[in-house]
Design a protein around this motif. Sequence first.
Motif, PDB file in Angstrom:
ATOM      1  N   MET A 191      32.557  59.062  42.241  1.00  0.00           N
ATOM      2  CA  MET A 191      33.860  59.420  42.790  1.00  0.00           C
ATOM      3  C   MET A 191      34.969  58.592  42.146  1.00  0.00           C
ATOM      4  SD  MET A 191      35.433  61.199  45.124  1.00  0.00           S
ATOM      5  CE  MET A 191      36.867  61.187  46.104  1.00  0.00           C
ATOM      6  N   ARG A 192      34.745  57.284  42.004  1.00  0.00           N
ATOM      7  CA  ARG A 192      35.777  56.433  41.410  1.00  0.00           C
ATOM      8  C   ARG A 192      36.054  56.810  39.969  1.00  0.00           C
ATOM      9  NH1 ARG A 192      34.817  50.331  43.669  1.00  0.00           N
ATOM     10  NH2 ARG A 192      35.970  50.667  45.591  1.00  0.00           N
ATOM     11  N   SER A 193      34.990  57.123  39.221  1.00  0.00           N
ATOM     12  CA  SER A 193      35.199  57.482  37.815  1.00  0.00           C
ATOM     13  C   SER A 193      36.014  58.771  37.698  1.00  0.00           C
ATOM     14  CB  SER A 193      33.875  57.604  37.075  1.00  0.00           C
ATOM     15  OG  SER A 193      33.135  58.690  37.574  1.00  0.00           O
ATOM     16  N   ALA A 194      35.815  59.692  38.608  1.00  0.00           N
ATOM     17  CA  ALA A 194      36.595  60.929  38.588  1.00  0.00           C
ATOM     18  C   ALA A 194      38.064  60.637  38.903  1.00  0.00           C
ATOM     19  CB  ALA A 194      36.033  61.928  39.589  1.00  0.00           C
ATOM     20  N   LEU A 195      38.303  59.740  39.840  1.00  0.00           N
ATOM     21  CA  LEU A 195      39.675  59.365  40.166  1.00  0.00           C
ATOM     22  C   LEU A 195      40.337  58.644  38.996  1.00  0.00           C
ATOM     23  CD1 LEU A 195      39.376  58.181  43.874  1.00  0.00           C
ATOM     24  CD2 LEU A 195      40.499  60.232  43.003  1.00  0.00           C
ATOM     25  N   ARG A 245      39.578  58.983  35.832  1.00  0.00           N
ATOM     26  CA  ARG A 245      39.827  59.996  34.802  1.00  0.00           C
ATOM     27  C   ARG A 245      41.072  60.814  35.141  1.00  0.00           C
ATOM     28  NH1 ARG A 245      34.491  61.376  34.478  1.00  0.00           N
ATOM     29  NH2 ARG A 245      34.875  63.097  35.885  1.00  0.00           N
ATOM     30  N   ALA A 246      41.194  61.190  36.399  1.00  0.00           N
ATOM     31  CA  ALA A 246      42.361  61.964  36.825  1.00  0.00           C
ATOM     32  C   ALA A 246      43.634  61.137  36.676  1.00  0.00           C
ATOM     33  CB  ALA A 246      42.192  62.419  38.270  1.00  0.00           C
ATOM     34  N   TYR A 247      43.573  59.873  37.060  1.00  0.00           N
ATOM     35  CA  TYR A 247      44.732  58.984  36.936  1.00  0.00           C
ATOM     36  C   TYR A 247      45.142  58.843  35.470  1.00  0.00           C
ATOM     37  CZ  TYR A 247      47.493  54.749  36.670  1.00  0.00           C
ATOM     38  OH  TYR A 247      48.468  53.835  36.385  1.00  0.00           O
ATOM     39  N   GLY A 259      44.566  60.898  33.038  1.00  0.00           N
ATOM     40  CA  GLY A 259      45.110  62.173  32.582  1.00  0.00           C
ATOM     41  C   GLY A 259      46.549  62.379  33.031  1.00  0.00           C
ATOM     42  N   VAL A 260      46.818  62.071  34.288  1.00  0.00           N
ATOM     43  CA  VAL A 260      48.179  62.212  34.811  1.00  0.00           C
ATOM     44  C   VAL A 260      49.105  61.225  34.121  1.00  0.00           C
ATOM     45  CG1 VAL A 260      49.627  61.893  36.857  1.00  0.00           C
ATOM     46  CG2 VAL A 260      47.480  63.155  37.031  1.00  0.00           C
ATOM     47  N   ARG A 261      48.643  60.001  33.920  1.00  0.00           N
ATOM     48  CA  ARG A 261      49.452  58.974  33.253  1.00  0.00           C
ATOM     49  C   ARG A 261      49.781  59.412  31.826  1.00  0.00           C
ATOM     50  NH1 ARG A 261      48.724  54.365  30.055  1.00  0.00           N
ATOM     51  NH2 ARG A 261      50.253  52.740  30.484  1.00  0.00           N
ATOM     52  N   TRP A 262      48.777  59.913  31.099  1.00  0.00           N
ATOM     53  CA  TRP A 262      49.002  60.382  29.733  1.00  0.00           C
ATOM     54  C   TRP A 262      50.036  61.512  29.729  1.00  0.00           C
ATOM     55  CZ3 TRP A 262      48.447  65.248  27.729  1.00  0.00           C
ATOM     56  CH2 TRP A 262      48.614  65.357  26.368  1.00  0.00           C
ATOM     57  N   TYR A 263      49.877  62.456  30.644  1.00  0.00           N
ATOM     58  CA  TYR A 263      50.775  63.605  30.705  1.00  0.00           C
ATOM     59  C   TYR A 263      52.215  63.168  30.966  1.00  0.00           C
ATOM     60  CZ  TYR A 263      52.781  68.056  32.075  1.00  0.00           C
ATOM     61  OH  TYR A 263      53.577  69.162  32.158  1.00  0.00           O
ATOM     62  N   VAL A 264      52.410  62.277  31.919  1.00  0.00           N
ATOM     63  CA  VAL A 264      53.761  61.815  32.253  1.00  0.00           C
ATOM     64  C   VAL A 264      54.367  61.052  31.078  1.00  0.00           C
ATOM     65  CG1 VAL A 264      55.080  60.266  33.760  1.00  0.00           C
ATOM     66  CG2 VAL A 264      53.389  61.825  34.735  1.00  0.00           C
ATOM     67  N   ARG A 265      53.572  60.202  30.415  1.00  0.00           N
ATOM     68  CA  ARG A 265      54.080  59.450  29.259  1.00  0.00           C
ATOM     69  C   ARG A 265      54.476  60.384  28.122  1.00  0.00           C
ATOM     70  NH1 ARG A 265      53.378  54.291  27.938  1.00  0.00           N
ATOM     71  NH2 ARG A 265      52.425  54.810  25.935  1.00  0.00           N
ATOM     72  N   GLU A 266      53.704  61.435  27.892  1.00  0.00           N
ATOM     73  CA  GLU A 266      54.045  62.396  26.846  1.00  0.00           C
ATOM     74  C   GLU A 266      55.273  63.220  27.242  1.00  0.00           C
ATOM     75  OE1 GLU A 266      52.783  62.838  23.752  1.00  0.00           O
ATOM     76  OE2 GLU A 266      51.537  61.088  24.118  1.00  0.00           O
ATOM     77  N   LEU A 267      55.345  63.622  28.488  1.00  0.00           N
ATOM     78  CA  LEU A 267      56.453  64.433  28.973  1.00  0.00           C
ATOM     79  C   LEU A 267      57.773  63.684  28.874  1.00  0.00           C
ATOM     80  CD1 LEU A 267      57.125  67.150  30.353  1.00  0.00           C
ATOM     81  CD2 LEU A 267      56.869  65.963  32.527  1.00  0.00           C
TER      82      LEU A 267
END
Length: 66
Positions: free
Chosen positions: A1-5, A7-9, A11-19
């Motif tokens: 569960m933690r690894s999925a969280l 990974r999601a974090y 991914g969201v961090r990468w997306y926001v930094r690129e945006l």
Amino acid sequence: MRSALRRAYRGVRWYVRELTDESAYDRYVAHVRREHPDAEVPSRRDFERLRTQRQEKDPRQGFRCC
């Protein structure tokens, strides 16, 4: 569960930094070190100042609302 969280974090961090183009400096540093290994890498502050000046000279370089 933690690894999925994690990974999601990441991914969201990468997306926001690129945006928001927050990662532009990181890409620039990687480019300078790869293509010009002897060149001095400017500080983030200098990079942002130069980028802003370049965008103000030519609005097509970046988004300007005014």
